[in-house]
Design a protein around this motif. Structure first.
Motif, short mmCIF file in Angstrom:
data_model
loop_
_atom_site.label_atom_id
_atom_site.label_comp_id
_atom_site.label_asym_id
_atom_site.label_seq_id
_atom_site.Cartn_x
_atom_site.Cartn_y
_atom_site.Cartn_z
N PHE A 141 6.22 5.97 39.38
CA PHE A 141 7.00 5.72 40.58
C PHE A 141 6.88 6.85 41.60
N HIS B 92 11.62 13.95 37.43
CA HIS B 92 10.45 13.22 36.93
C HIS B 92 9.82 13.95 35.75
N THR C 207 13.79 10.52 45.60
CA THR C 207 12.43 10.25 46.06
C THR C 207 12.44 9.50 47.39
N ALA D 60 5.47 6.32 45.27
CA ALA D 60 6.36 6.45 46.43
C ALA D 60 5.76 7.33 47.51
N THR E 277 15.08 7.90 41.73
CA THR E 277 14.62 7.03 42.81
C THR E 277 15.30 7.37 44.13
N GLY F 21 14.74 0.51 45.76
CA GLY F 21 15.43 1.39 44.82
C GLY F 21 15.05 1.04 43.40
N VAL F 22 16.01 1.11 42.49
CA VAL F 22 15.70 0.90 41.08
C VAL F 22 16.35 -0.37 40.55
N ASP G 69 7.63 3.61 34.96
CA ASP G 69 8.51 4.74 35.28
C ASP G 69 7.73 5.99 35.66
N LYS H 298 18.35 6.32 38.49
CA LYS H 298 18.89 6.11 39.84
C LYS H 298 18.78 7.38 40.67
N SER I 186 12.40 -0.48 36.10
CA SER I 186 12.35 0.54 35.07
C SER I 186 12.62 -0.01 33.67
N GLY J 55 10.22 0.97 45.47
CA GLY J 55 11.09 0.64 44.35
C GLY J 55 10.43 0.83 43.01
N LEU J 56 11.26 0.72 41.99
CA LEU J 56 10.84 0.85 40.60
C LEU J 56 11.59 -0.19 39.79
#
Length: 293
Positions: A194, A236, A224, A198, A221, A6-7, A191, A218, A207, A204-205
């Motif tokens: 990502f 995005h 995505t 993905a 991500t 995730g982020v 960012d 959030k 950020s 994950g990212l």
């Protein structure tokens, strides 16, 4: 390592008018991130201006953040540098009991060979039981971690669990995803990259923009990783100008300007970094207004 999917937000380090760490504002930023439902927080990455902090300040920030977060969200400690022996000592003498993992940038300035990079991380992996996330950012370090080195480390050390990669090379990302151990994580360090990363399996990212826009990042991500590509793409593209403005001038000056516009943090940076110039600040104000933020 589900907590690292995730982020994660690479937190800025706020400074006051006397150039001291502003712990009150740091606490407010931690609360802001948790309210935005980010998956974890990274303390003292590049965005935290770690290169300008003293050893004592670093320890104080780690201690304060763990107390403030109070188990509400996983924490990752940024511990990297170009003096391997010094890093090992720091790892052994610092209380990291509240931290879930370490993010460690590839050694900078020295320009080590691939074998030197491997031996550096091997020494760190043997010095701690905590999971380690490698960090490849050649634009800053002056050296590039090649896929063969990343994969060698991933296979040789159980506590090397992933890589934050910000090299922008999709040939590298393809090779990592094809040959990595099943549970090794590829994490975007950019960012703007990502979403496409993905699509080949990045999970994950970490950020920069998330400092100012945790809820939005959030959402991006989550959509995505839930394979809701159309909705994710809209967010995005909507946020892309802000991603770019984070790096128009040196990070974290851009995102600190955004935080200042949202009245969350001052623009103050530590030399040799300075706040963004007036033209960039005007661009940031215009973009935030246009996006209704």
């Amino acid at each position: 390592m589900k907590g690292l999917i995730g982020v994660g937000v690479a937190l800025v380090t706020p400074f006051d008018e006397n150039d001291q760490v502003d712990f009150d504002t740091l606490g407010k930023l931690i609360d802001f991130q948790i309210e935005g439902e980010v998956d974890y927080l990274v303390l003292l990455g590049t965005t935290g201006e770690t290169a300008t902090l003293t050893t004592e300040e670093k320890k104080e920030i780690f201690k304060y953040a763990s107390k403030k977060a109070n188990g509400r969200v996983p924490l990752v400690a940024g511990i990297g540098g170009n003096n391997t022996t010094e890093l090992v000592s720091f790892l052994r003498e610092t209380d990291l009991s509240a931290y879930s993992a370490i993010l460690s940038v590839s050694p900078y300035y020295n320009k080590p060979t691939q074998e030197g990079i491997y031996q550096h991380y091997a020494r760190l992996a043997k010095a701690t039981d905590l999971p380690i996330i490698l960090y490849n950012v050649p634009r800053r370090t002056g050296s590039h971690m090649e896929p063969k080195t990343i994969l060698r480390l991933a296979n040789d050390f159980n506590n090397i669990v992933g890589i934050k990669d910000a090299c922008g090379d999709f040939d590298q990302y393809n090779k990592i995803m094809r040959d990595k151990p099943a549970d090794f994580l590829l994490i975007s360090g950019d960012d703007a990259l990502f979403l496409p990363m993905a699509s080949i399996g990045a999970q994950g990212l970490i950020s920069v923009a998330g400092n100012a826009f945790p809820k939005e990042i959030k959402q991006l991500t989550s959509l995505t990783l839930d394979n809701k590509w159309h909705e994710a793409r809209e967010i995005h593209l909507h946020l892309l100008p802000l991603f770019e403005l984070c790096f128009t001038e040196s990070n974290p000056a851009g995102v600190k300007a955004m935080l200042n516009e949202k009245r969350l943090c001052s623009e103050a940076t530590r030399l040799p970094l300075v706040p963004v110039t007036e033209p960039t600040r005007d661009q940031i104000k215009q973009e935030l207004k246009q996006l209704g933020i």
